[in-house]
Design a protein around this motif. Structure first.
Motif, short mmCIF file in Angstrom:
data_model
loop_
_atom_site.label_atom_id
_atom_site.label_comp_id
_atom_site.label_asym_id
_atom_site.label_seq_id
_atom_site.Cartn_x
_atom_site.Cartn_y
_atom_site.Cartn_z
N LEU A 282 -88.57 0.22 -64.59
CA LEU A 282 -89.98 0.32 -64.25
C LEU A 282 -90.27 -0.36 -62.92
CD1 LEU A 282 -92.79 1.23 -65.07
CD2 LEU A 282 -93.05 -0.90 -66.36
N ASN A 283 -89.63 -1.50 -62.68
CA ASN A 283 -89.80 -2.18 -61.39
C ASN A 283 -89.33 -1.31 -60.24
OD1 ASN A 283 -90.92 -4.49 -62.46
ND2 ASN A 283 -89.00 -5.64 -62.54
N GLY A 284 -88.24 -0.57 -60.47
CA GLY A 284 -87.75 0.34 -59.44
C GLY A 284 -88.76 1.43 -59.12
N ILE A 285 -89.36 1.96 -60.16
CA ILE A 285 -90.37 3.01 -59.96
C ILE A 285 -91.58 2.46 -59.22
CG2 ILE A 285 -92.00 4.53 -61.17
CD1 ILE A 285 -89.89 4.77 -63.39
N LEU A 286 -92.07 1.31 -59.64
CA LEU A 286 -93.27 0.73 -59.02
C LEU A 286 -93.01 0.33 -57.56
CD1 LEU A 286 -94.55 -1.51 -61.96
CD2 LEU A 286 -95.50 0.68 -61.17
N ALA A 287 -91.84 -0.28 -57.30
CA ALA A 287 -91.53 -0.71 -55.94
C ALA A 287 -91.40 0.49 -55.00
CB ALA A 287 -90.24 -1.53 -55.94
N SER A 288 -90.75 1.55 -55.49
CA SER A 288 -90.55 2.73 -54.65
C SER A 288 -91.86 3.45 -54.37
CB SER A 288 -89.55 3.68 -55.32
OG SER A 288 -88.29 3.09 -55.45
N THR A 289 -92.69 3.59 -55.39
CA THR A 289 -93.97 4.27 -55.17
C THR A 289 -94.89 3.46 -54.26
OG1 THR A 289 -94.74 3.31 -57.26
CG2 THR A 289 -93.92 5.56 -57.32
N GLU A 290 -94.86 2.13 -54.40
CA GLU A 290 -95.67 1.28 -53.53
C GLU A 290 -95.22 1.41 -52.07
OE1 GLU A 290 -97.11 -3.40 -53.08
OE2 GLU A 290 -95.80 -2.78 -54.73
N ILE B 197 -88.21 10.59 -47.43
CA ILE B 197 -89.11 10.77 -48.58
C ILE B 197 -88.34 11.36 -49.77
CG2 ILE B 197 -91.12 12.04 -49.44
CD1 ILE B 197 -92.27 11.88 -46.60
N ARG B 198 -87.50 12.36 -49.47
CA ARG B 198 -86.71 12.99 -50.53
C ARG B 198 -85.82 11.95 -51.23
NH1 ARG B 198 -85.14 17.96 -52.02
NH2 ARG B 198 -86.27 18.89 -50.27
N LEU C 155 -93.72 4.02 -50.76
CA LEU C 155 -94.14 5.35 -50.28
C LEU C 155 -95.61 5.36 -49.88
CD1 LEU C 155 -92.40 7.86 -52.74
CD2 LEU C 155 -92.07 7.71 -50.26
N LEU C 156 -96.45 4.72 -50.68
CA LEU C 156 -97.88 4.71 -50.39
C LEU C 156 -98.19 4.03 -49.05
CD1 LEU C 156 -99.33 3.88 -53.93
CD2 LEU C 156 -99.55 6.04 -52.68
N HIS C 157 -97.42 3.00 -48.71
CA HIS C 157 -97.68 2.26 -47.48
C HIS C 157 -96.99 2.87 -46.26
CE1 HIS C 157 -98.99 -0.90 -50.32
NE2 HIS C 157 -99.71 -1.35 -49.30
N GLU C 158 -95.84 3.51 -46.47
CA GLU C 158 -95.03 3.96 -45.34
C GLU C 158 -94.93 5.47 -45.23
OE1 GLU C 158 -93.93 1.78 -43.23
OE2 GLU C 158 -94.62 0.05 -44.42
N LEU C 159 -95.62 6.21 -46.08
CA LEU C 159 -95.46 7.66 -46.10
C LEU C 159 -95.70 8.31 -44.74
CD1 LEU C 159 -94.89 10.12 -47.90
CD2 LEU C 159 -97.34 10.25 -48.38
N ASP C 160 -96.71 7.87 -44.00
CA ASP C 160 -97.04 8.48 -42.72
C ASP C 160 -95.98 8.24 -41.66
OD1 ASP C 160 -99.40 9.39 -43.82
OD2 ASP C 160 -100.57 7.66 -43.12
#
Length: 366
Positions: free
Chosen positions: A152-160, A174-175, A162-167
């Motif tokens: 779960l920590n892996g999922i949360l860290a990765s999604t966080e 991203i893939r 992505l939210l900050h660095e996606l642009d």
């Protein structure tokens, strides 16, 4: 009140026993022959049965044989009362599942002592079962949060991230990040399902009726079921070239989904304990009226301590989960095998090898 059923065709003996038991504050039921006694036992489920051997309609052996076949009555303590003291008769009664044998004439103290001993033994068994369930609940409560937290920590860290660095990320980055999230999600899902399955199997093991129901399911084509599961896993791991698969096709007395689960866990361990390029051998054949399924991998073998710990409640402990491939998966395999009256053997035939062998029941009815 403790309920005792007395099955005795001699009226005077039956009445004397009932009177004695009622004085001792037992709830009593009585029957004058085996046929009536069996019907009463099946409908009322007494705490203990006292039964004569030689009776009209249905003798004592017939009564206990019928009771031991039914999940609801198979565990009821059963004491034979008989004037016959032949060793062959005693052995026959015990082989059918009798708990004790009192030879007539017996004294009131002998009868009460036998009853007390059987009831105390039954109470110990029930207490041990409840302790096991409590231990299971405790272990799940303490270890489940930690085991769930890692993926779960892996999922949360990765999604966080992505939210900050996606642009600022390109498509390939991203893939790769999404693939990691997907892998963590799959791991989390499988972990949850394994915890739930093991807890369910532990509960089933305490209920004879559910055990009997579990054993009613069948897999008509074991070869197709096993092959489909094995190929799915080795293809995903890109290990087809390492696989040697030889199976005899026979019907097995186990639900298809349970058989797939056994295979899934065994193949998963074989993949984890070996490296690409190292062989994995899976064989299945009939031997001594059982289906023998073996999985052998070359690579990092399991040590004797790991093998000895499989199936214990401490499988939920964190220290065992840190030993990849020797945790809850094989504990599930062992529990499923036990519930289906099979056998699990784990060996290290040579250094750097692990051989897991399952003995599974075949379908015996026509």
């Amino acid at each position: 009140m403790t309920k005792i059923l007395v099955i005795e065709n001699e009226e005077s003996i039956r009445e004397n026993i009932v009177e004695l038991l009622e004085i001792e504050e037992f709830e009593t039921l009585s029957a004058e022959n085996g046929k009536i006694g069996l019907a009463i036992a099946q409908s009322t489920h007494p705490d203990l049965i006292l039964c004569d051997v030689m009776m009209p309609e249905l003798d004592g052996y017939g009564v206990i044989e019928a009771l031991r076949k039914e999940p609801e009555t198979m565990m009821i303590p059963f004491i034979f009362l008989t004037a016959k003291a032949d060793k062959l008769d005693l052995r026959k009664g015990m082989e059918l599942g009798a708990d004790d044998y009192l030879t007539k004439p017996f004294t009131p103290s002998e009868l009460l002592k036998a009853i007390s001993t059987r009831l105390e033994k039954q109470a110990v068994v029930q207490k041990a079962s409840q302790q096991q369930l409590q231990e299971l609940r405790s272990n799940i409560t303490h270890s489940l949060p930690h085991e769930l937290r890692t993926p779960l920590n892996g999922i949360l860290a990765s999604t966080e991230f992505l939210l900050h660095e996606l642009d600022f990320m390109d498509t390939q980055e991203i893939r790769e990040m999404v693939e990691q999230i997907s892998l963590s999600g799959q791991r989390l899902y499988r972990l949850i399902m394994n915890f739930l399955l093991y807890a369910e199997l532990e509960l089933i093991a305490t209920e004879p009726k559910r055990i009997a129901a579990l054993r009613q399911y069948k897999t008509a084509s074991s070869k197709d079921t096993i092959t489909e599961q094995v190929m799915s896993q080795v293809q995903e791991a890109k290990r087809e070239a390492d696989l040697s698969l030889n199976l005899q096709d026979v019907p097995i007395a186990m639900a298809e989904m349970r058989l797939k689960k056994l295979v899934e866990e065994l193949v998963d361990n074989a993949l984890k304990f070996s490296n690409p390029g190292e062989p994995i051998e899976i064989n299945g054949c009939v031997k001594d009226r059982q289906f023998v399924l073996s999985v052998k991998n070359t690579g990092r073998e399991m040590n004797p301590q790991q093998i000895a710990q499989i199936g214990a409640h401490m499988q939920f402990e964190r220290k065992l989960y840190e030993q990849q491939g020797s945790g809850l998966g094989l504990a599930i395999v062992q529990k499923l095998i036990e519930l289906h009256q099979g056998q699990l053997l784990i060996e290290t035939p040579t250094p750097n090898q692990t051989l897991v062998t399952l003995y599974l029941p075949l379908i015996t009815d026509p």
